[in-house]
Scaffold this motif. Structure first.
Motif, PDB file in Angstrom:
ATOM      1  N   VAL A   6       0.835  -1.195   0.000  1.00 15.38           N
ATOM      2  CA  VAL A   6       0.000   0.000   0.000  1.00 15.38           C
ATOM      3  C   VAL A   6       0.875   1.251   0.000  1.00 15.38           C
ATOM      4  CG1 VAL A   6      -1.938  -1.110   1.172  1.00 15.38           C
ATOM      5  CG2 VAL A   6      -0.211   0.060   2.519  1.00 15.38           C
ATOM      6  N   ILE A   7       0.273   2.324  -0.486  1.00 13.95           N
ATOM      7  CA  ILE A   7       0.892   3.651  -0.431  1.00 13.95           C
ATOM      8  C   ILE A   7      -0.056   4.526   0.368  1.00 13.95           C
ATOM      9  CG2 ILE A   7       1.757   5.616  -1.742  1.00 13.95           C
ATOM     10  CD1 ILE A   7       1.984   3.715  -4.177  1.00 13.95           C
ATOM     11  N   ALA A   8       0.429   5.047   1.472  1.00 12.78           N
ATOM     12  CA  ALA A   8      -0.397   5.886   2.344  1.00 12.78           C
ATOM     13  C   ALA A   8       0.170   7.300   2.368  1.00 12.78           C
ATOM     14  CB  ALA A   8      -0.418   5.314   3.755  1.00 12.78           C
ATOM     15  N   ALA A   9      -0.716   8.276   2.471  1.00 10.82           N
ATOM     16  CA  ALA A   9      -0.299   9.682   2.533  1.00 10.82           C
ATOM     17  C   ALA A   9      -0.866  10.311   3.797  1.00 10.82           C
ATOM     18  CB  ALA A   9      -0.778  10.426   1.298  1.00 10.82           C
ATOM     19  N   TYR A  10       0.012  10.940   4.568  1.00 11.63           N
ATOM     20  CA  TYR A  10      -0.341  11.559   5.843  1.00 11.63           C
ATOM     21  C   TYR A  10      -0.002  13.049   5.758  1.00 11.63           C
ATOM     22  CZ  TYR A  10       0.740   6.634   6.992  1.00 11.63           C
ATOM     23  OH  TYR A  10       0.835   5.271   6.994  1.00 11.63           O
ATOM     24  N   LYS A  11      -1.006  13.896   5.751  1.00 17.13           N
ATOM     25  CA  LYS A  11      -0.779  15.340   5.661  1.00 17.13           C
ATOM     26  C   LYS A  11      -0.794  15.911   7.080  1.00 17.13           C
ATOM     27  CE  LYS A  11      -2.172  19.466   3.213  1.00 17.13           C
ATOM     28  NZ  LYS A  11      -0.987  19.627   2.408  1.00 17.13           N
ATOM     29  N   PRO A  12       0.344  16.465   7.539  1.00 17.77           N
ATOM     30  CA  PRO A  12       0.390  16.955   8.923  1.00 17.77           C
ATOM     31  C   PRO A  12      -0.546  18.143   9.133  1.00 17.77           C
ATOM     32  CG  PRO A  12       2.406  17.546   7.753  1.00 17.77           C
ATOM     33  CD  PRO A  12       1.602  16.682   6.836  1.00 17.77           C
ATOM     34  N   LYS A  13      -1.157  18.157  10.301  1.00 25.13           N
ATOM     35  CA  LYS A  13      -1.958  19.320  10.686  1.00 25.13           C
ATOM     36  C   LYS A  13      -1.013  20.462  11.015  1.00 25.13           C
ATOM     37  CE  LYS A  13      -5.840  16.563  12.217  1.00 25.13           C
ATOM     38  NZ  LYS A  13      -6.747  16.163  13.280  1.00 25.13           N
ATOM     39  N   GLU A  14      -1.545  21.653  11.052  1.00 20.89           N
ATOM     40  CA  GLU A  14      -0.749  22.866  11.310  1.00 20.89           C
ATOM     41  C   GLU A  14       0.150  22.671  12.536  1.00 20.89           C
ATOM     42  OE1 GLU A  14       0.594  26.621  10.422  1.00 20.89           O
ATOM     43  OE2 GLU A  14      -0.983  25.600   9.305  1.00 20.89           O
ATOM     44  N   ALA A  81      -4.371  10.570  14.233  1.00 24.63           N
ATOM     45  CA  ALA A  81      -5.509  11.474  14.003  1.00 24.63           C
ATOM     46  C   ALA A  81      -5.290  12.834  14.665  1.00 24.63           C
ATOM     47  CB  ALA A  81      -6.791  10.835  14.515  1.00 24.63           C
ATOM     48  N   GLU A  82      -4.501  12.865  15.725  1.00 24.72           N
ATOM     49  CA  GLU A  82      -4.214  14.125  16.416  1.00 24.72           C
ATOM     50  C   GLU A  82      -3.256  15.014  15.624  1.00 24.72           C
ATOM     51  OE1 GLU A  82      -2.798  13.237  20.352  1.00 24.72           O
ATOM     52  OE2 GLU A  82      -4.596  12.078  20.843  1.00 24.72           O
ATOM     53  N   VAL A  83      -2.409  14.407  14.800  1.00 21.73           N
ATOM     54  CA  VAL A  83      -1.348  15.188  14.139  1.00 21.73           C
ATOM     55  C   VAL A  83      -1.438  15.250  12.618  1.00 21.73           C
ATOM     56  CG1 VAL A  83       0.246  14.778  16.058  1.00 21.73           C
ATOM     57  CG2 VAL A  83       0.330  13.280  14.055  1.00 21.73           C
ATOM     58  N   CYS A  84      -2.319  14.436  12.009  1.00 22.42           N
ATOM     59  CA  CYS A  84      -2.384  14.436  10.554  1.00 22.42           C
ATOM     60  C   CYS A  84      -3.754  14.028  10.051  1.00 22.42           C
ATOM     61  CB  CYS A  84      -1.324  13.509   9.961  1.00 22.42           C
ATOM     62  SG  CYS A  84      -1.668  11.743  10.128  1.00 22.42           S
ATOM     63  N   ASP A  85      -3.935  14.255   8.766  1.00 23.76           N
ATOM     64  CA  ASP A  85      -5.107  13.758   8.051  1.00 23.76           C
ATOM     65  C   ASP A  85      -4.614  12.769   7.007  1.00 23.76           C
ATOM     66  OD1 ASP A  85      -7.143  15.455   9.268  1.00 23.76           O
ATOM     67  OD2 ASP A  85      -6.189  17.101   8.195  1.00 23.76           O
ATOM     68  N   TYR A  86      -5.347  11.678   6.833  1.00 19.28           N
ATOM     69  CA  TYR A  86      -5.045  10.740   5.760  1.00 19.28           C
ATOM     70  C   TYR A  86      -5.645  11.321   4.481  1.00 19.28           C
ATOM     71  CZ  TYR A  86      -4.238   7.484   9.619  1.00 19.28           C
ATOM     72  OH  TYR A  86      -3.772   6.879  10.750  1.00 19.28           O
ATOM     73  N   ILE A  87      -4.842  11.368   3.441  1.00 19.21           N
ATOM     74  CA  ILE A  87      -5.349  11.897   2.176  1.00 19.21           C
ATOM     75  C   ILE A  87      -5.042  10.900   1.059  1.00 19.21           C
ATOM     76  CG2 ILE A  87      -5.083  14.309   2.929  1.00 19.21           C
ATOM     77  CD1 ILE A  87      -2.608  14.458   1.042  1.00 19.21           C
ATOM     78  N   PRO A  88      -5.812  10.939  -0.036  1.00 18.31           N
ATOM     79  CA  PRO A  88      -5.477  10.079  -1.176  1.00 18.31           C
ATOM     80  C   PRO A  88      -4.107  10.470  -1.726  1.00 18.31           C
ATOM     81  CG  PRO A  88      -7.712  10.940  -1.393  1.00 18.31           C
ATOM     82  CD  PRO A  88      -7.056  11.684  -0.253  1.00 18.31           C
ATOM     83  N   VAL A  89      -3.289   9.497  -2.024  1.00 18.93           N
ATOM     84  CA  VAL A  89      -1.952   9.791  -2.534  1.00 18.93           C
ATOM     85  C   VAL A  89      -2.036  10.613  -3.823  1.00 18.93           C
ATOM     86  CG1 VAL A  89      -1.605   7.657  -3.839  1.00 18.93           C
ATOM     87  CG2 VAL A  89       0.357   8.811  -2.829  1.00 18.93           C
ATOM     88  N   GLY A  90      -3.103  10.470  -4.576  1.00 16.20           N
ATOM     89  CA  GLY A  90      -3.285  11.237  -5.798  1.00 16.20           C
ATOM     90  C   GLY A  90      -3.455  12.730  -5.560  1.00 16.20           C
ATOM     91  N   ASN A  91      -3.718  13.121  -4.307  1.00 11.98           N
ATOM     92  CA  ASN A  91      -3.844  14.542  -3.972  1.00 11.98           C
ATOM     93  C   ASN A  91      -2.495  15.203  -3.718  1.00 11.98           C
ATOM     94  OD1 ASN A  91      -6.570  14.124  -4.134  1.00 11.98           O
ATOM     95  ND2 ASN A  91      -7.007  14.604  -2.014  1.00 11.98           N
ATOM     96  N   VAL A  92      -1.433  14.432  -3.702  1.00 17.33           N
ATOM     97  CA  VAL A  92      -0.092  14.982  -3.498  1.00 17.33           C
ATOM     98  C   VAL A  92       0.419  15.460  -4.858  1.00 17.33           C
ATOM     99  CG1 VAL A  92       2.257  14.474  -2.712  1.00 17.33           C
ATOM    100  CG2 VAL A  92       0.292  13.415  -1.557  1.00 17.33           C
ATOM    101  N   ALA A  93       0.799  16.724  -4.930  1.00 18.47           N
ATOM    102  CA  ALA A  93       1.133  17.364  -6.211  1.00 18.47           C
ATOM    103  C   ALA A  93       2.163  16.570  -7.015  1.00 18.47           C
ATOM    104  CB  ALA A  93       1.630  18.789  -5.970  1.00 18.47           C
ATOM    105  N   GLU A  94       3.169  16.048  -6.372  1.00 14.08           N
ATOM    106  CA  GLU A  94       4.245  15.352  -7.090  1.00 14.08           C
ATOM    107  C   GLU A  94       3.744  14.139  -7.867  1.00 14.08           C
ATOM    108  OE1 GLU A  94       6.438  17.291  -3.605  1.00 14.08           O
ATOM    109  OE2 GLU A  94       4.432  16.549  -4.035  1.00 14.08           O
ATOM    110  N   THR A  95       2.634  13.551  -7.454  1.00 13.02           N
ATOM    111  CA  THR A  95       2.165  12.338  -8.123  1.00 13.02           C
ATOM    112  C   THR A  95       1.646  12.597  -9.525  1.00 13.02           C
ATOM    113  OG1 THR A  95      -0.074  12.465  -7.182  1.00 13.02           O
ATOM    114  CG2 THR A  95       1.602  11.233  -5.927  1.00 13.02           C
TER     115      THR A  95
END
Length: 106
Positions: A6-14, A81-95
């Motif tokens: 799997v490929i998982a993407a974790y976007k850190p919260k502010e 969940a306290e520090v990040c949001d899970y996002i679709p890897v396709g939402n990462v610009a580099e992809t």
């Protein structure tokens, strides 16, 4: 066996980038302690916007499902969940690039 990579993407919260990076150091070992992932080393990398991408291998699709009711894993995911949001890897610009490049973290 029916391993699943799997490929998982974790976007850190502010303001939570460093906290997320610390959690990433224990992610695979926690899953391994519950016999959910293989011995294959994970690849952890960072995108330009700070999103952390991880590639790792579950032992099976069934293990992926079982993890959702495991108290140890649920506790770990609560910390995520306290520090990040899970996002679709396709939402990462580099992809969207033909050859997606990231900064290695492990």
């Amino acid at each position: 066996m029916e391993e699943r990579i799997v490929i998982a993407a974790y976007k850190p919260k502010e303001g939570q980038s460093e906290a997320l990076k610390l959690l990433m150091k224990e992610h695979l070992s926690t899953l391994k302690s519950q016999n959910y992932v293989t011995d294959r080393a994970s690849i952890i990398m960072e995108s330009l916007d700070g999103t952390i991408i991880e590639v790792f291998e579950w032992v099976s699709a069934h293990a992926m499902q079982q993890a959702h009711s495991n108290p140890v894993v649920l506790e770990m995911w609560g910390k995520y969940a306290e520090v990040c949001d899970y996002i679709p890897v396709g939402n990462v610009a580099e992809t969207s690039q033909l050859f997606s490049a990231f900064t290695p973290l492990n």
